[in-house]
Design an enzyme around this catalytic site. Structure first.
Site, PDB file in Angstrom:
ATOM      1  N   LYS A 105       0.917 -22.412  39.279  1.00  0.00           N
ATOM      2  CA  LYS A 105      -0.028 -22.660  40.377  1.00  0.00           C
ATOM      3  C   LYS A 105      -0.413 -24.136  40.480  1.00  0.00           C
ATOM      4  O   LYS A 105      -0.761 -24.605  41.562  1.00  0.00           O
ATOM      5  CB  LYS A 105      -1.288 -21.813  40.208  1.00  0.00           C
ATOM      6  CG  LYS A 105      -2.152 -22.165  39.006  1.00  0.00           C
ATOM      7  CD  LYS A 105      -3.399 -21.298  38.947  1.00  0.00           C
ATOM      8  CE  LYS A 105      -4.289 -21.691  37.774  1.00  0.00           C
ATOM      9  NZ  LYS A 105      -5.534 -20.896  37.721  1.00  0.00           N
ATOM     10  N   ARG A 154     -15.716 -13.815  33.917  1.00  0.00           N
ATOM     11  CA  ARG A 154     -14.898 -13.828  35.116  1.00  0.00           C
ATOM     12  C   ARG A 154     -14.308 -12.422  35.225  1.00  0.00           C
ATOM     13  O   ARG A 154     -15.045 -11.455  35.212  1.00  0.00           O
ATOM     14  CB  ARG A 154     -13.832 -14.941  35.069  1.00  0.00           C
ATOM     15  CG  ARG A 154     -13.360 -15.356  36.487  1.00  0.00           C
ATOM     16  CD  ARG A 154     -12.369 -16.493  36.469  1.00  0.00           C
ATOM     17  NE  ARG A 154     -11.045 -16.058  36.033  1.00  0.00           N
ATOM     18  CZ  ARG A 154      -9.965 -16.836  36.037  1.00  0.00           C
ATOM     19  NH1 ARG A 154     -10.049 -18.093  36.444  1.00  0.00           N
ATOM     20  NH2 ARG A 154      -8.796 -16.371  35.620  1.00  0.00           N
TER      21      ARG A 154
END
Length: 354
Positions: free
Chosen positions: A35, A128
């Site tokens: 990414k 998260r």
């Protein structure tokens, strides 16, 4: 073509080989995260050539770019239910923590005639993604046992990215315990115990990583030669795989402190300036729209970065040994945030160097 980001593929291959070899010595395989460079296939191939076991990304758009590289792909971000068919089509494995999504993936896999592999994410305190309640996890696992087109192959966690929680023997030891629980409930042997991202690499270097951890998802470590928990550089790796190159469009002697009442700048901040008298200031044709205001470091150590607006980067070249002129290029090493922004910016030319 300027501005540009120079990408040294041979250096990335070298970093990948050094780091994957270190990991293999500890029985750990590397999922190389793409990414940071938007899944550009030429860059991803350097990972593969360097020994990465998997390619991993958070976005379907990037995984699509990697479809012709014959290595297993991992979807890092929890899949959106609106993208389950694409997830099954372009990712061999996905990270999951929502039963509803896993059921949707099962249905998509059945439709496409596939078995989709998943890694169950657990939250060890970084807050998260991941199952946080053990009762909820066990209940979900019992329901997963009935799904014919889903195969649970692993357990994983994410640390540092949101809450800043540093991986250690205690929280990764808890991950191993979660893995043992999942194996018991599902009556299976997990293939992957994924001990986090580049912030876990320092444990491997210090021989402190729990022995059952057999996978790390590494991006920054490979791309910049740096572990992410403390920012320490990794021995025998390149730290300049990615470099920003920008062109000087103005050089003037000007005051170091603005003249007049200072209000908010273009980004709604109130800037603070130190008065250093008259300085030789250069403007480069790149700005915060390209770097997101993240870390860049001039290769010429005598250059100071003063600041930036959307399209202009202002530097102090007063004390440089070189006599710069308009049209000259200035080279910068970049941090992870700047690299990510520069690669994403359509205004930055991507220059591949073997």
């Amino acid at each position: 073509m300027n501005p540009r980001i120079d990408i040294h593929l041979s250096k990335l291959k070298h970093n990948t080989k050094i780091i994957t070899d270190l990991c293999k010595e500890k029985g750990i395989e590397v999922a190389a995260v793409t990414k940071g460079f938007s899944g550009i296939s030429e860059i991803a191939q350097a990972y593969v050539d360097g020994g990465a076991r998997y390619l991993a990304d958070s976005r379907i758009e990037n995984l699509k770019k990697l479809k012709d590289i014959s290595i297993e792909k991992i979807m890092l971000r929890l899949p959106m239910t609106s993208q389950v068919e694409e997830t099954v089509a372009y990712a061999d494995i996905s990270l999951n923590s929502e039963l509803e999504t896993i059921v949707a993936l099962n249905n998509a896999a059945e439709k496409l005639g596939k078995i989709h592999k998943i890694i169950i994410m657990v939250d060890l305190g970084d807050l998260r993604e991941g199952f946080f309640d053990e009762v909820e996890l066990e209940d979900a696992l019992l329901k997963m046992k009935k799904l014919q087109n889903i195969k649970v192959i692993g357990v994983g966690t994410n640390l540092t990215c949101y809450g800043g929680v540093i991986p250690d023997e205690t929280n990764l030891g808890k991950l191993v315990e979660y893995g043992e629980k999942i194996e018991k409930v599902l009556d299976t042997k997990l293939e992957i115990i994924s001990g986090g991202n580049s912030s876990s690499f320092h444990l491997l270097e210090q021989d402190r990583i729990p022995k059952k951890i057999n996978n790390l998802r590494l991006g920054e470590t490979l791309l910049l030669g740096r572990e992410a928990a403390y920012g320490e550089l990794i021995e025998n790796t390149h730290h300049d795989v990615f470099q920003l190159v920008a062109e000087i469009i103005e050089i003037k002697d000007k005051p170091s402190h603005p003249i007049g009442t200072i209000g908010r700048d273009a980004f709604w901040n109130i800037p603070v300036f130190e008065d250093k008298g008259i300085m030789k200031r250069a403007i480069l044709a790149v700005g915060r729209q390209d770097t997101a205001g993240a870390s860049i470091e001039p290769v010429d150590k005598n250059i100071d970065v003063l600041g930036a607006s959307s399209d202009h980067l202002i530097i102090d070249i007063t004390h440089c040994d070189r006599e710069y002129k308009v049209g000259d290029e200035i080279r910068f090493n970049v941090g992870y945030g700047a690299m990510l922004a520069l690669i994403t910016s359509e205004y930055i030319h991507k220059n591949m160097i073997d």
